[in-house]
Design a protein around this motif. Structure first.
Motif, PDB file in Angstrom:
ATOM      1  N   TYR A  29      46.434  10.816 -31.505  1.00  0.00           N
ATOM      2  CA  TYR A  29      45.382  10.235 -32.601  1.00  0.00           C
ATOM      3  C   TYR A  29      44.265   9.543 -31.669  1.00  0.00           C
ATOM      4  N   MET A  30      44.601   8.976 -30.521  1.00  0.00           N
ATOM      5  CA  MET A  30      43.279   8.420 -29.617  1.00  0.00           C
ATOM      6  C   MET A  30      42.401   9.627 -29.285  1.00  0.00           C
ATOM      7  N   ALA A  31      42.910  10.614 -28.773  1.00  0.00           N
ATOM      8  CA  ALA A  31      42.067  12.077 -28.383  1.00  0.00           C
ATOM      9  C   ALA A  31      41.198  12.185 -29.323  1.00  0.00           C
ATOM     10  N   GLY A  32      41.900  12.234 -30.874  1.00  0.00           N
ATOM     11  CA  GLY A  32      40.845  12.591 -32.088  1.00  0.00           C
ATOM     12  C   GLY A  32      39.908  11.489 -32.269  1.00  0.00           C
ATOM     13  N   LEU A  33      39.974  10.260 -31.967  1.00  0.00           N
ATOM     14  CA  LEU A  33      39.027   9.140 -32.025  1.00  0.00           C
ATOM     15  C   LEU A  33      38.037   9.382 -30.845  1.00  0.00           C
ATOM     16  N   VAL A  34      38.171   9.903 -29.757  1.00  0.00           N
ATOM     17  CA  VAL A  34      37.346  10.213 -28.745  1.00  0.00           C
ATOM     18  C   VAL A  34      36.236  11.364 -29.080  1.00  0.00           C
ATOM     19  N   PHE A  35      37.027  12.465 -29.683  1.00  0.00           N
ATOM     20  CA  PHE A  35      36.215  13.588 -29.972  1.00  0.00           C
ATOM     21  C   PHE A  35      35.282  13.225 -31.162  1.00  0.00           C
ATOM     22  N   LYS A  36      35.582  12.485 -32.041  1.00  0.00           N
ATOM     23  CA  LYS A  36      34.771  11.904 -33.224  1.00  0.00           C
ATOM     24  C   LYS A  36      33.699  11.076 -32.422  1.00  0.00           C
ATOM     25  N   TRP A  37      34.067  10.259 -31.578  1.00  0.00           N
ATOM     26  CA  TRP A  37      32.938   9.491 -31.028  1.00  0.00           C
ATOM     27  C   TRP A  37      31.859  10.337 -30.134  1.00  0.00           C
ATOM     28  N   LEU A  38      32.348  11.516 -29.699  1.00  0.00           N
ATOM     29  CA  LEU A  38      31.407  12.078 -28.826  1.00  0.00           C
ATOM     30  C   LEU A  38      30.375  12.947 -29.869  1.00  0.00           C
ATOM     31  N   LEU A  39      31.143  13.501 -31.048  1.00  0.00           N
ATOM     32  CA  LEU A  39      30.383  14.100 -31.992  1.00  0.00           C
ATOM     33  C   LEU A  39      29.305  13.272 -32.510  1.00  0.00           C
ATOM     34  N   ASN A  40      29.764  11.888 -32.987  1.00  0.00           N
ATOM     35  CA  ASN A  40      28.773  10.982 -33.382  1.00  0.00           C
ATOM     36  C   ASN A  40      27.558  10.769 -32.590  1.00  0.00           C
ATOM     37  N   MET A  41      27.884  10.498 -31.338  1.00  0.00           N
ATOM     38  CA  MET A  41      26.870  10.443 -30.283  1.00  0.00           C
ATOM     39  C   MET A  41      25.825  11.590 -30.000  1.00  0.00           C
ATOM     40  N   GLY A  42      26.149  12.893 -30.753  1.00  0.00           N
ATOM     41  CA  GLY A  42      25.269  13.877 -30.724  1.00  0.00           C
ATOM     42  C   GLY A  42      26.002  14.875 -29.817  1.00  0.00           C
ATOM     43  N   GLY A  43      27.093  15.083 -29.455  1.00  0.00           N
ATOM     44  CA  GLY A  43      27.833  16.319 -28.923  1.00  0.00           C
ATOM     45  C   GLY A  43      27.587  16.020 -27.114  1.00  0.00           C
ATOM     46  N   LEU A  44      28.132  17.323 -26.756  1.00  0.00           N
ATOM     47  CA  LEU A  44      28.229  17.412 -25.301  1.00  0.00           C
ATOM     48  C   LEU A  44      26.812  17.521 -24.503  1.00  0.00           C
ATOM     49  N   ASP A  45      25.958  18.102 -25.252  1.00  0.00           N
ATOM     50  CA  ASP A  45      24.629  18.056 -24.576  1.00  0.00           C
ATOM     51  C   ASP A  45      24.094  17.024 -24.308  1.00  0.00           C
ATOM     52  N   GLU A  46      24.203  15.917 -25.330  1.00  0.00           N
ATOM     53  CA  GLU A  46      23.816  14.534 -25.112  1.00  0.00           C
ATOM     54  C   GLU A  46      24.446  13.845 -24.290  1.00  0.00           C
ATOM     55  N   MET A  47      25.929  14.179 -24.198  1.00  0.00           N
ATOM     56  CA  MET A  47      26.695  13.488 -22.994  1.00  0.00           C
ATOM     57  C   MET A  47      26.169  13.870 -21.698  1.00  0.00           C
ATOM     58  N   TYR A  48      26.059  15.099 -21.553  1.00  0.00           N
ATOM     59  CA  TYR A  48      25.693  15.431 -20.247  1.00  0.00           C
ATOM     60  C   TYR A  48      24.435  14.946 -19.601  1.00  0.00           C
ATOM     61  N   LYS A  49      23.361  14.867 -20.532  1.00  0.00           N
ATOM     62  CA  LYS A  49      22.244  14.098 -20.424  1.00  0.00           C
ATOM     63  C   LYS A  49      22.593  12.830 -19.916  1.00  0.00           C
ATOM     64  N   ARG A  50      23.406  11.921 -20.465  1.00  0.00           N
ATOM     65  CA  ARG A  50      23.677  10.598 -20.154  1.00  0.00           C
ATOM     66  C   ARG A  50      24.445  10.581 -18.912  1.00  0.00           C
ATOM     67  N   ASN A  51      25.367  11.618 -18.590  1.00  0.00           N
ATOM     68  CA  ASN A  51      26.186  11.721 -17.399  1.00  0.00           C
ATOM     69  C   ASN A  51      25.357  11.910 -16.152  1.00  0.00           C
ATOM     70  N   LYS A  52      24.378  12.726 -16.444  1.00  0.00           N
ATOM     71  CA  LYS A  52      23.503  13.122 -15.090  1.00  0.00           C
ATOM     72  C   LYS A  52      22.467  11.992 -14.860  1.00  0.00           C
ATOM     73  N   GLU A  53      22.098  11.273 -15.723  1.00  0.00           N
ATOM     74  CA  GLU A  53      21.376   9.953 -15.606  1.00  0.00           C
ATOM     75  C   GLU A  53      22.023   8.724 -14.803  1.00  0.00           C
ATOM     76  N   LYS A  54      23.350   8.580 -15.324  1.00  0.00           N
ATOM     77  CA  LYS A  54      24.280   7.711 -14.724  1.00  0.00           C
ATOM     78  C   LYS A  54      24.389   7.984 -13.377  1.00  0.00           C
ATOM     79  N   ALA A  55      24.804   9.329 -13.180  1.00  0.00           N
ATOM     80  CA  ALA A  55      25.155   9.608 -11.692  1.00  0.00           C
ATOM     81  C   ALA A  55      23.594   9.535 -10.683  1.00  0.00           C
ATOM     82  N   GLN A  56      22.779   9.727 -11.267  1.00  0.00           N
ATOM     83  CA  GLN A  56      21.376   9.734 -10.566  1.00  0.00           C
ATOM     84  C   GLN A  56      21.057   8.445 -10.103  1.00  0.00           C
ATOM     85  N   ILE A  57      21.380   7.715 -11.054  1.00  0.00           N
ATOM     86  CA  ILE A  57      21.071   5.945 -10.585  1.00  0.00           C
ATOM     87  C   ILE A  57      21.992   5.758  -9.201  1.00  0.00           C
ATOM     88  N   LEU A  58      23.062   6.053  -9.449  1.00  0.00           N
ATOM     89  CA  LEU A  58      23.966   5.722  -8.232  1.00  0.00           C
ATOM     90  C   LEU A  58      23.728   6.446  -6.900  1.00  0.00           C
TER      91      LEU A  58
END
Length: 361
Positions: free
Chosen positions: A246-275
């Motif tokens: 059930y929790m995994a399902g909520l996370v999948f919906k959260w990812l889809l609502n954010m714009g999917g994995l291309d958007e997630m990748y963009k955010r992840n690269k930005e976060k890591a670059q800052i650090l």
């Protein structure tokens, strides 16, 4: 409600706040059912919809076609260290393993109980501070499969592209970076991932397997260790970890609502670059432990000038609301795990703390 800290733990790891609040709202009575998702039958209509939606949303996120089965199992990635070779090594009973860290070594140990293992490459002599290049791989074209670990939580390395296996099925332990970006599922024979880093709470492991490989699963296997049995029963051979699914399902919906994995990748690269920029611009006060081209976007590992300062850094960080920064006990140092759900603001505040700590020490 108490103020939430910045949780840099390597796993079980940070979950999206929206998901936690949704689960909190539904915990007592799930969508008016009069009982919690944890209390209801896994054979009932309500949970049947939950697990089917979770699978459908995961298929959307990764573009998983009908040639692949998706399973929600128990035992974490550790059980998959055994299940993968038990099911996929026959009939040749040999496989290639690429050794890039502790978890890859543990996976290989279990595979050796089943058949012959060829170490296609290992970077242990370099303290796992890098990944092997394609030219270093000594692959057996007759192997049943090639196994690799896509992200190494302890050492902080991550594959940017999959190794080329020349048509031999590729098996991946993607526990600590699954869903951090879009990947081409069709390059893989099997992907498995413990949930507790990028999917949900501990207790669930996601398995994605190409259906033609199920022909290798022998009827002689213990029933619960047989992938074919789980596929035939749609992950419901026995009671699954219902709350985790059930929790995994909520996370999948959260990812889809954010714009999917291309958007997630963009955010992840930005976060890591800052650090990483903060580490690289510290005039050697903070030193990354991994060669730059192999740095992980999920687990950022670095050292300070000495262990006393590292101890002080961890203690002061904790007092400021930064939890989980202590490196793995086997390697020491500092490790900031910034999985999908970790907020950019938390990275920015950690960088500010690092600058202040350097100034004062």
């Amino acid at each position: 409600m108490e103020k939430r800290i910045y949780n840099f733990s390597a796993g079980p790891a940070v979950l999206p706040e929206e998901v936690l609040l949704e689960a909190q709202k539904e915990l007592y009575s799930y969508k008016g059912a009069g009982m919690s998702i944890m209390e209801m039958s896994h054979r009932g209509k309500i949970f049947d919809q939950v697990i089917k939606e979770a699978e459908a949303d995961l298929r959307k996120l990764l573009d998983i076609n009908d040639n692949y089965a998706v399973l929600f199992l128990q035992g974490g990635a550790t059980l998959q260290f055994s299940m993968a070779p038990l099911n996929l090594m026959p009939p040749k009973n040999k496989a290639d393993y690429i050794i890039t860290g502790s978890w890859a070594k543990k996976a290989m140990k279990e595979a050796k109980r089943v058949g012959s293992v060829n170490v296609a490459a290992s970077t242990e002599s370099d303290n796992f501070n890098r990944l092997p290049k394609q030219s270093e791989l000594k692959l057996d074209p007759d192997a049943s499969y090639v196994h690799f670990t896509s992200n190494n939580t302890i050492y902080g390395t991550q594959w940017k592209t999959e190794p080329d296996t020349g048509g031999v099925p590729l098996v991946c332990d993607a526990s600590s970076d699954i869903l951090h970006k879009k990947i081409d599922i069709n390059k893989y024979g099997l992907i498995y991932a413990g949930a507790q880093k990028n999917i949900g709470p501990s207790g669930v492991v996601v398995v994605i397997i190409r259906k033609d490989l199920l022909e290798r699963s022998s009827d002689d296997l213990h029933t619960y260790l047989n992938y074919r049995v789980h596929v035939e029963n749609n992950s419901l051979y026995n009671t699954p970890p219902t709350f985790g699914v059930y929790m995994a399902g909520l996370v999948f919906k959260w990812l889809l609502n954010m714009g999917g994995l291309d958007e997630m990748y963009k955010r992840n690269k930005e976060k890591a670059q800052i650090l990483y920029d903060a580490i690289d611009s510290s005039d050697g006060y903070y030193k990354g432990t991994v060669v730059k081209e192999d740095r992980s976007l999920m687990n950022v590992t670095f050292r300070l000038p000495n262990e006393e300062l590292e101890k002080k850094f961890i203690e002061e960080a904790k007092s400021k609301g930064f939890e989980g920064l202590k490196g793995h006990r086997s390697v020491g140092g500092i490790r900031a795990s910034i999985y999908n759900a970790f907020p950019k603001k938390g990275v920015e505040e950690l960088v500010q703390f690092m600058e202040d700590f350097k100034k004062n020490n």
